[in-house]
Design an enzyme around this catalytic site. Structure first.
Site, PDB file in Angstrom:
ATOM      1  N   ARG A 243       0.866  -1.177   0.000  1.00  0.00           N
ATOM      2  CA  ARG A 243       0.000   0.000   0.000  1.00  0.00           C
ATOM      3  C   ARG A 243       0.902   1.227   0.000  1.00  0.00           C
ATOM      4  O   ARG A 243       1.988   1.227   0.596  1.00  0.00           O
ATOM      5  CB  ARG A 243      -0.927   0.023   1.230  1.00  0.00           C
ATOM      6  CG  ARG A 243      -2.134  -0.906   1.102  1.00  0.00           C
ATOM      7  CD  ARG A 243      -3.102  -0.424   0.033  1.00  0.00           C
ATOM      8  NE  ARG A 243      -4.290  -1.249  -0.092  1.00  0.00           N
ATOM      9  CZ  ARG A 243      -4.439  -2.229  -0.963  1.00  0.00           C
ATOM     10  NH1 ARG A 243      -3.437  -2.558  -1.759  1.00  0.00           N
ATOM     11  NH2 ARG A 243      -5.576  -2.906  -1.035  1.00  0.00           N
ATOM     12  N   GLU A 272      -3.867   8.089  -5.079  1.00  0.00           N
ATOM     13  CA  GLU A 272      -4.088   7.428  -6.356  1.00  0.00           C
ATOM     14  C   GLU A 272      -5.341   7.986  -7.012  1.00  0.00           C
ATOM     15  O   GLU A 272      -6.362   8.138  -6.358  1.00  0.00           O
ATOM     16  CB  GLU A 272      -4.219   5.913  -6.150  1.00  0.00           C
ATOM     17  CG  GLU A 272      -2.949   5.273  -5.624  1.00  0.00           C
ATOM     18  CD  GLU A 272      -3.032   3.756  -5.509  1.00  0.00           C
ATOM     19  OE1 GLU A 272      -4.028   3.167  -5.985  1.00  0.00           O
ATOM     20  OE2 GLU A 272      -2.095   3.159  -4.953  1.00  0.00           O
ATOM     21  N   HIS A 291      -1.135   0.644 -10.047  1.00  0.00           N
ATOM     22  CA  HIS A 291      -1.824  -0.277  -9.139  1.00  0.00           C
ATOM     23  C   HIS A 291      -2.426  -1.462  -9.910  1.00  0.00           C
ATOM     24  O   HIS A 291      -3.615  -1.775  -9.783  1.00  0.00           O
ATOM     25  CB  HIS A 291      -2.920   0.461  -8.358  1.00  0.00           C
ATOM     26  CG  HIS A 291      -3.269  -0.221  -7.069  1.00  0.00           C
ATOM     27  ND1 HIS A 291      -3.673   0.468  -5.954  1.00  0.00           N
ATOM     28  CD2 HIS A 291      -3.282  -1.537  -6.703  1.00  0.00           C
ATOM     29  CE1 HIS A 291      -3.931  -0.385  -4.965  1.00  0.00           C
ATOM     30  NE2 HIS A 291      -3.698  -1.610  -5.405  1.00  0.00           N
TER      31      HIS A 291
END
Length: 330
Positions: A243, A272, A291
């Site tokens: 993360r 993000e 991601h």
């Protein structure tokens, strides 16, 4: 017994993380005794939450948990459950299960992919290709140099399903694998060694490749800050697949700008999408991916298979797979 109701809400702003509709239809066909609802948006999810015994996905939030008066179990398709672990849910009797293991192979292959890219300077060759430049001299002579993976050390922070799969592949390529985890075991396999978190600084100093595959918890938030980065070799590369909040991004940017570490491969970020003004975009020794390390073939089929097994166990009163310790955070 009243008919159980499942509220499916596997949704995300990035459509790649949305559960395909045909898989929900397959669940309906497999479990005719269960009522399935699939809200189109958060407003409809809030409206349907009071009737749900089970939530598959991310419908539950601190602001609406009081509506979930029938809720007994939440299954998510990700390994991380940090967004769910707010105080009221932690204190409740609602069970939480996660997608631990669903992404492990894809993320392990992603990790080895970026390590190979750095070892062979493929990212720099690709930059030169875009500019139509023949750069054999620069690739050979300029730092960092080409590397052999065999004999180098891969440090793993986190040693769950993802860490295990990374270790298996890294060992096959001749790397020494040392893992830091909360509870080391006597048998370190598939790593060569397992250390406790008190040795994180030592791991950072030893690793040529420092790979983050830990869950985000109160203990791991900001785990890789200026102090840990200061231990790293100038030739080392940081790889974050966990993360974004595991890393102090500002401290990482400063270390990269000052050449105190050789590079970074980042699949997750503090914010993000990564803001366009982030200096990370323009750094030649940084590989950025949006991601996607957890995406792989048949991801959603495997996610629904896991949910189906757990739903059958739930209906029959048996233990569930991937049960989360809500207080530990994973």
């Amino acid at each position: 017994m009243a008919r159980a109701c499942v509220l499916e809400f596997v949704r995300h702003g990035e459509a790649v993380w949305n559960l395909p509709r045909h898989l929900v239809d397959e669940l309906r066909a497999t479990f005719p005794e269960v009522s399935f609802v699939s809200p189109a948006d958060e407003g409809e999810a809030d409206a349907r939450l009071p009737e749900a015994d089970v939530v598959f996905g991310w419908a539950v939030k601190p602001r609406n948990f009081h509506l979930a008066t029938r809720l007994r179990w939440i299954q998510v398709s990700a390994a991380s459950v940090s967004a769910l672990l707010f105080p009221a849910l932690i204190e409740s009797r609602v069970l939480v299960t996660n997608g631990r293991g669903l992404h492990a192979v894809s993320m392990a292959e992603h990790a080895l992919g970026v390590i190979l890219a750095f070892a062979r300077k493929l990212h720099l060759a690709r930059d030169a290709q875009r500019e139509r430049r023949w750069t054999s001299r620069e690739l050979w002579a300029e730092a960092p140099s080409f590397r052999d993976l065999a004999g180098s050390t891969l440090g793993l922070v986190g040693f769950g399903a993802i860490g295990h799969e990374i270790a298996v592949r890294a060992r096959a390529l001749g790397l020494e694998v040392v893992a830091v985890r909360r509870h080391p075991t006597a048998d370190p396999a598939p790593a060569h060694a397992q250390w406790g978190p008190e040795r994180l600084g030592e791991l950072a100093a030893r690793a040529d490749w420092l790979v983050l595959a830990a869950p985000l918890t109160a203990e791991t938030n900001g785990l890789i800050g200026a102090a840990v980065i200061a231990h790293m070799k100038s030739s080392a590369v940081l790889i974050n697949l966990g993360r974004g909040a595991l890393v102090d991004e500002g401290a990482l940017v400063r270390a990269l700008e000052q050449g105190r570490i050789a590079g970074a491969a980042l699949d997750v970020f503090e914010r993000e999408p990564l803001p366009p003004e982030s200096p990370l975009w323009g750094m030649p020794h940084v590989i950025l991916t949006p991601h996607v390390s957890g995406l792989g073939p048949r991801l959603w089929e495997r996610a629904t298979d896991l949910f189906a097994r757990n739903l059958r166990a739930f209906l029959e009163g048996r233990p569930l797979e991937n049960l989360v310790d809500k207080r530990a955070g994973y």
